[in-house]
Every structure is written in structure tokens, then in C-alpha cells.
Motif scaffolding. Structure first.
Motif, PDB file in Angstrom:
ATOM      1  N   ALA A  11       0.831  -1.196   0.000  1.00  0.00           N
ATOM      2  CA  ALA A  11       0.000   0.000   0.000  1.00  0.00           C
ATOM      3  C   ALA A  11       0.867   1.247   0.000  1.00  0.00           C
ATOM      4  CB  ALA A  11      -0.914  -0.003   1.231  1.00  0.00           C
ATOM      5  N   ALA A  12       0.381   2.269  -0.688  1.00  0.00           N
ATOM      6  CA  ALA A  12       1.158   3.504  -0.787  1.00  0.00           C
ATOM      7  C   ALA A  12       0.328   4.677  -0.293  1.00  0.00           C
ATOM      8  CB  ALA A  12       1.574   3.740  -2.230  1.00  0.00           C
ATOM      9  N   LEU A  13       0.978   5.589   0.400  1.00  0.00           N
ATOM     10  CA  LEU A  13       0.331   6.821   0.805  1.00  0.00           C
ATOM     11  C   LEU A  13       0.668   7.887  -0.225  1.00  0.00           C
ATOM     12  CD1 LEU A  13       1.133   6.777   4.621  1.00  0.00           C
ATOM     13  CD2 LEU A  13      -0.995   6.107   3.494  1.00  0.00           C
ATOM     14  N   ALA A  14      -0.333   8.520  -0.773  1.00  0.00           N
ATOM     15  CA  ALA A  14      -0.075   9.481  -1.838  1.00  0.00           C
ATOM     16  C   ALA A  14      -1.127  10.575  -1.809  1.00  0.00           C
ATOM     17  CB  ALA A  14      -0.079   8.783  -3.183  1.00  0.00           C
ATOM     18  N   ARG A  15      -0.824  11.679  -2.459  1.00  0.00           N
ATOM     19  CA  ARG A  15      -1.737  12.817  -2.468  1.00  0.00           C
ATOM     20  C   ARG A  15      -2.786  12.706  -3.556  1.00  0.00           C
ATOM     21  NH1 ARG A  15       0.213  18.281  -3.056  1.00  0.00           N
ATOM     22  NH2 ARG A  15       1.333  17.427  -4.804  1.00  0.00           N
ATOM     23  N   GLY A  16      -2.490  12.034  -4.619  1.00  0.00           N
ATOM     24  CA  GLY A  16      -3.411  11.954  -5.735  1.00  0.00           C
ATOM     25  C   GLY A  16      -2.669  11.544  -6.981  1.00  0.00           C
ATOM     26  N   CYS A  17      -3.282  11.696  -8.125  1.00  0.00           N
ATOM     27  CA  CYS A  17      -2.613  11.355  -9.387  1.00  0.00           C
ATOM     28  C   CYS A  17      -2.761  12.472 -10.408  1.00  0.00           C
ATOM     29  CB  CYS A  17      -3.183  10.061  -9.959  1.00  0.00           C
ATOM     30  SG  CYS A  17      -2.433   8.564  -9.263  1.00  0.00           S
ATOM     31  N   LEU A  18      -3.959  12.971 -10.562  1.00  0.00           N
ATOM     32  CA  LEU A  18      -4.204  13.971 -11.596  1.00  0.00           C
ATOM     33  C   LEU A  18      -3.368  15.223 -11.384  1.00  0.00           C
ATOM     34  CD1 LEU A  18      -5.953  14.366 -14.139  1.00  0.00           C
ATOM     35  CD2 LEU A  18      -7.622  15.544 -12.704  1.00  0.00           C
ATOM     36  N   HIS A  19      -3.041  15.525 -10.125  1.00  0.00           N
ATOM     37  CA  HIS A  19      -2.261  16.739  -9.855  1.00  0.00           C
ATOM     38  C   HIS A  19      -0.853  16.660 -10.437  1.00  0.00           C
ATOM     39  CE1 HIS A  19      -0.437  14.360  -6.623  1.00  0.00           C
ATOM     40  NE2 HIS A  19       0.510  15.282  -6.563  1.00  0.00           N
ATOM     41  N   CYS A  20      -0.424  15.458 -10.863  1.00  0.00           N
ATOM     42  CA  CYS A  20       0.888  15.312 -11.498  1.00  0.00           C
ATOM     43  C   CYS A  20       0.861  15.711 -12.973  1.00  0.00           C
ATOM     44  CB  CYS A  20       1.365  13.868 -11.385  1.00  0.00           C
ATOM     45  SG  CYS A  20       1.651  13.316  -9.685  1.00  0.00           S
ATOM     46  N   HIS A  21      -0.317  15.905 -13.512  1.00  0.00           N
ATOM     47  CA  HIS A  21      -0.414  16.280 -14.926  1.00  0.00           C
ATOM     48  C   HIS A  21      -0.015  17.741 -15.113  1.00  0.00           C
ATOM     49  CE1 HIS A  21      -2.396  17.081 -18.861  1.00  0.00           C
ATOM     50  NE2 HIS A  21      -1.962  15.855 -19.103  1.00  0.00           N
ATOM     51  N   ASP A  22       0.636  18.033 -16.237  1.00  0.00           N
ATOM     52  CA  ASP A  22       1.191  19.370 -16.478  1.00  0.00           C
ATOM     53  C   ASP A  22       0.137  20.477 -16.417  1.00  0.00           C
ATOM     54  OD1 ASP A  22       3.663  18.239 -16.801  1.00  0.00           O
ATOM     55  OD2 ASP A  22       3.558  18.164 -18.987  1.00  0.00           O
ATOM     56  N   ASN A  23      -1.077  20.199 -16.845  1.00  0.00           N
ATOM     57  CA  ASN A  23      -2.104  21.242 -16.926  1.00  0.00           C
ATOM     58  C   ASN A  23      -3.005  21.308 -15.701  1.00  0.00           C
ATOM     59  OD1 ASN A  23      -1.191  21.905 -19.490  1.00  0.00           O
ATOM     60  ND2 ASN A  23      -2.671  20.575 -20.532  1.00  0.00           N
ATOM     61  N   PHE A  24      -2.727  20.489 -14.695  1.00  0.00           N
ATOM     62  CA  PHE A  24      -3.630  20.418 -13.561  1.00  0.00           C
ATOM     63  C   PHE A  24      -3.757  21.752 -12.837  1.00  0.00           C
ATOM     64  CE2 PHE A  24      -4.403  19.860  -9.019  1.00  0.00           C
ATOM     65  CZ  PHE A  24      -5.580  19.137  -9.032  1.00  0.00           C
ATOM     66  N   SER A  25      -2.650  22.382 -12.500  1.00  0.00           N
ATOM     67  CA  SER A  25      -2.687  23.624 -11.724  1.00  0.00           C
ATOM     68  C   SER A  25      -3.468  24.707 -12.455  1.00  0.00           C
ATOM     69  CB  SER A  25      -1.268  24.107 -11.427  1.00  0.00           C
ATOM     70  OG  SER A  25      -0.598  23.199 -10.583  1.00  0.00           O
ATOM     71  N   GLU A  26      -3.196  24.855 -13.742  1.00  0.00           N
ATOM     72  CA  GLU A  26      -3.892  25.882 -14.520  1.00  0.00           C
ATOM     73  C   GLU A  26      -5.375  25.591 -14.622  1.00  0.00           C
ATOM     74  OE1 GLU A  26      -3.954  27.646 -19.113  1.00  0.00           O
ATOM     75  OE2 GLU A  26      -2.355  26.298 -18.460  1.00  0.00           O
ATOM     76  N   LYS A  27      -5.709  24.347 -14.909  1.00  0.00           N
ATOM     77  CA  LYS A  27      -7.111  23.976 -15.083  1.00  0.00           C
ATOM     78  C   LYS A  27      -7.902  24.156 -13.787  1.00  0.00           C
ATOM     79  CE  LYS A  27      -7.785  22.465 -19.357  1.00  0.00           C
ATOM     80  NZ  LYS A  27      -8.892  22.974 -20.225  1.00  0.00           N
ATOM     81  N   PHE A  28      -7.381  23.616 -12.690  1.00  0.00           N
ATOM     82  CA  PHE A  28      -8.144  23.653 -11.451  1.00  0.00           C
ATOM     83  C   PHE A  28      -8.123  25.033 -10.806  1.00  0.00           C
ATOM     84  CE2 PHE A  28      -8.754  19.279 -12.020  1.00  0.00           C
ATOM     85  CZ  PHE A  28      -9.719  18.854 -11.125  1.00  0.00           C
ATOM     86  N   SER A  29      -7.138  25.832 -11.108  1.00  0.00           N
ATOM     87  CA  SER A  29      -7.162  27.225 -10.668  1.00  0.00           C
ATOM     88  C   SER A  29      -8.329  27.955 -11.333  1.00  0.00           C
ATOM     89  CB  SER A  29      -5.839  27.914 -11.004  1.00  0.00           C
ATOM     90  OG  SER A  29      -5.882  29.282 -10.649  1.00  0.00           O
ATOM     91  N   PHE A  30      -8.506  27.699 -12.619  1.00  0.00           N
ATOM     92  CA  PHE A  30      -9.640  28.295 -13.340  1.00  0.00           C
ATOM     93  C   PHE A  30     -10.962  27.795 -12.762  1.00  0.00           C
ATOM     94  CE2 PHE A  30     -12.943  27.892 -16.538  1.00  0.00           C
ATOM     95  CZ  PHE A  30     -13.002  29.167 -17.083  1.00  0.00           C
ATOM     96  N   TYR A  31     -11.067  26.477 -12.535  1.00  0.00           N
ATOM     97  CA  TYR A  31     -12.312  25.914 -12.017  1.00  0.00           C
ATOM     98  C   TYR A  31     -12.673  26.511 -10.657  1.00  0.00           C
ATOM     99  CZ  TYR A  31     -11.420  22.362 -15.615  1.00  0.00           C
ATOM    100  OH  TYR A  31     -11.163  21.700 -16.800  1.00  0.00           O
ATOM    101  N   ARG A  32     -11.691  26.659  -9.787  1.00  0.00           N
ATOM    102  CA  ARG A  32     -11.969  27.203  -8.458  1.00  0.00           C
ATOM    103  C   ARG A  32     -12.379  28.674  -8.513  1.00  0.00           C
ATOM    104  NH1 ARG A  32      -7.433  23.949  -7.103  1.00  0.00           N
ATOM    105  NH2 ARG A  32      -6.064  25.755  -7.384  1.00  0.00           N
TER     106      ARG A  32
END
Length: 207
Positions: A11-32
Motif C-alpha cells: 500500500a502507498a500513501l499518496a496525495r493523488g494522481c491527476l495533480h501530477c499532470h502538467d495542466n492540472f494547476s492551470e485547469k483547477f485554478s480556473f475551475y476554483r
């Protein structure tokens, strides 16, 4: 399956997966930043904002995987494209009636979790199409660094290939894990010619 478990499926402890994608920060910043334009009911705004803010952490909490959360770049791109497409379509709409927007976000979130689960598991299953030790490149969802998965494939076409595969497994365990001991008599060279998958699995699980 016992061999796969023996090669590090923990088992692994991790924060997520999608946040590793290059466009995640830009996309979710817009969504928020635009969430307050999508509901007639003010109560939807904090609920939706919390869903978007906690997206990464909630993703791994819902994966329930017994193997490390490591995904190939190709599969991560596929998951991200599917999520962004649905999110963009949702944000193209006008104001929604009460409750609709957060419910749609939850639906996209759940589908994303299933996509990531399937992507990680499918890569492990694909490994069994090889014979012996196999390695493929991944991204660690824990820290978004390049990683790799080493697994054992059972698709050997002859006893000679199977013997070579088992020798490779022994070498891997001995050199990398330093776990081989004299008690592994069932995997000594004189026994390899007649070794079956079931016998090898039983041997490894008993030591």
C-alpha cells in the motif's frame, strides 16, 4: 499472483494522481476561481469549492489500491483529457439550479477515480504478457517524480524461458532485496527444470 505480491505490491500513501499532470494547476485554478458563477444557490459555492480544493487528496483516499499508485504518462494523459473535457463542458453552461453543480462535480470525481484505478491495474496486468522480470516507466502519484514499476510476467512459451525467468527473479531478489537465504532450496538450480508456477509461488510465500 504471489510472485507479484512478493515484488513490492504494498500500500502507498499518496496525495493523488491527476495533480501530477502538467495542466492540472492551470485547469483547477480556473475551475476554483469561476465556481461562484455556476449555481443559483449560494450554498453550492462553498461545497463545490471544497470539492475542487481537496480533489487531489480525496482522489488517493478513494482509490483503495493495495499496490503503489504509479501511473504511466500515457494513461495519465488519457485520464486528464477525459476529466478536463467533462469539466470544461460543465463550465460552459449557464447558472445551474440548486444542487446540480456540486453533484456533477462529484460524478466527475468518482469517474476519475475509477479511470485511475483501471489505468494502474491494467498496467500491472499487462506485465503478465511478458516472461520474467519486466520494468515500465511511471510517475509516482506521491511526489510526481519519474519512477518505474518492476513486476514478474508469466507469459513464458517454453520451459527454458520459464527457467531463465525464475533465474532472473532469484537474481533480482538477491541483488536488490538481499532476501535470498539457504532456505530457498526449492528454487535451487537443480529444481528449476521441473518448476511450475504454483510451486514457485508456494516456495516464495513460505519463506
Amino acid at each position: 499472483m504471489a510472485l507479484l505480491l512478493y515484488l513490492g505490491m504494498t500500500a502507498a500513501l499518496a496525495r493523488g494522481c491527476l495533480h501530477c499532470h502538467d495542466n492540472f494547476s492551470e485547469k483547477f485554478s480556473f475551475y476554483r476561481h469561476h465556481v461562484n458563477l455556476k449555481s443559483w444557490w449560494v450554498g453550492d459555492i462553498p461545497v463545490s469549492g471544497a470539492l475542487l480544493t481537496d480533489w487531489s487528496e480525496d482522489t488517493m483516499r478513494e482509490l483503495h489500491l493495495a499496490i503503489p499508485a504509479e501511473i504511466t504518462r500515457d494513461k495519465l494523459d488519457q485520464v486528464a483529457e477525459a476529466v478536463y473535457q467533462r469539466m470544461d463542458q460543465l463550465y460552459q453552461g449557464k447558472m445551474y439550479f440548486p444542487g446540480y453543480f456540486p453533484n456533477e462535480l462529484r460524478s466527475i470525481f468518482r469517474d476519475q477515480v475509477h479511470l485511475i484505478q483501471n489505468a494502474i491495474i491494467e498496467s500491472r496486468i499487462d506485465c503478465q504478457r511478458h516472461c520474467g522480470i519486466f520494468q515500465y516507466e511511471t510517475i509516482s502519484c506521491n511526489n510526481c517524480t519519474d519512477s518505474h514499476v518492476i513486476c514478474f510476467g508469466y507469459n513464458c512459451e517454453s520451459s527454458a524461458q520459464w527457467e531463465t525467468a525464475v533465474r532472473g527473479l532469484l537474481s533480482y531478489i538477491n541483488n536488490w532485496h538481499n532476501l535470498i537465504s539457504p532456505s530457498f532450496t526449492c528454487l535451487e538450480p537443480q529444481h528449476l527444470a521441473n518448476l511450475t508456477l504454483e510451486n514457485a509461488s508456494e516456495c516464495l510465500t513460505q519463506h
